[in-house]
Design an enzyme around this catalytic site. Sequence first.
Site, PDB file in Angstrom:
ATOM      1  N   HIS A  87      31.504  40.721  45.957  1.00  0.00           N
ATOM      2  CA  HIS A  87      30.819  40.688  44.564  1.00  0.00           C
ATOM      3  C   HIS A  87      29.770  39.749  44.455  1.00  0.00           C
ATOM      4  CE1 HIS A  87      31.045  41.683  40.062  1.00  0.00           C
ATOM      5  NE2 HIS A  87      30.490  40.621  39.944  1.00  0.00           N
ATOM      6  N   GLU A  88      30.329  38.278  44.958  1.00  0.00           N
ATOM      7  CA  GLU A  88      29.374  37.208  44.727  1.00  0.00           C
ATOM      8  C   GLU A  88      27.947  37.140  45.606  1.00  0.00           C
ATOM      9  OE1 GLU A  88      29.793  35.912  41.959  1.00  0.00           O
ATOM     10  OE2 GLU A  88      31.976  36.309  41.663  1.00  0.00           O
TER      11      GLU A  88
ATOM     12  N   CYS B 162      32.803  42.140  35.888  1.00  0.00           N
ATOM     13  CA  CYS B 162      31.715  41.130  36.131  1.00  0.00           C
ATOM     14  C   CYS B 162      31.324  40.328  34.784  1.00  0.00           C
ATOM     15  CB  CYS B 162      30.495  41.827  36.646  1.00  0.00           C
ATOM     16  SG  CYS B 162      29.011  40.670  36.777  1.00  0.00           S
TER      17      CYS B 162
HETATM   18 ZN    ZN Z   1      29.456  39.588  38.497  1.00  0.00          ZN
END
Ligand code: ZN
Length: 186
Positions: free
Chosen positions: A130-131, A88
């Site tokens: 993830h987003e 990330c």
């Molecule tokens: Zn991230």
Amino acid sequence: MSIQPIRYFGDPVLTTPAAPVTTYDKELRNLVADLVETMQDAPGAGLAAPQIGVSLRVFVWDVDDTVGHLINPTLDLSEEMQEGDEGCLSFPSLVYNTPRALRAVAKGFNMHGEPILVEGTEFLARALQHETDHLNGILFIDKLSADDRKAAMKEIRESEWFGDAASLGNSPTIRISPHATRGLGF
Ligand code: ZN
């Protein structure tokens, strides 16, 4: 259009659920452009608006040479899971095995307010999850096994970037090595 400083773990904007977009205007199109430019500069495979300090439900991705964006997304996930390394951009240099659904169908809107649907498997599915998590104030370390999470927290505490979060809005971005997250940062 400009490259924005990326917020690091510890900045409260990253753990705050983002607000839905209600107006599809020039400001929104500028936000999408800033996200794309900042993601590609990092470089990363995805970036969500809270990561540049904007608490709105907008994210972008750059997977398999395709750049996309999605606004106000909802996700349908497969029960079948995948394993794989994930990083990330808000946690420079951290990479951990992160279980995710193998397939994701994301519904939302483009910057002009038109409904769109994005179907992804494997890496794109991982990016979409993830987003979307970012928009809900959820971070990838929340998805790790207990042991990995413990190791991640230790790595974070020992990192150079942790603790600077509060002043990041006003300070220059720390340049991250393009290889810091092995190209897997979102
Ligand atoms: Zn991230």
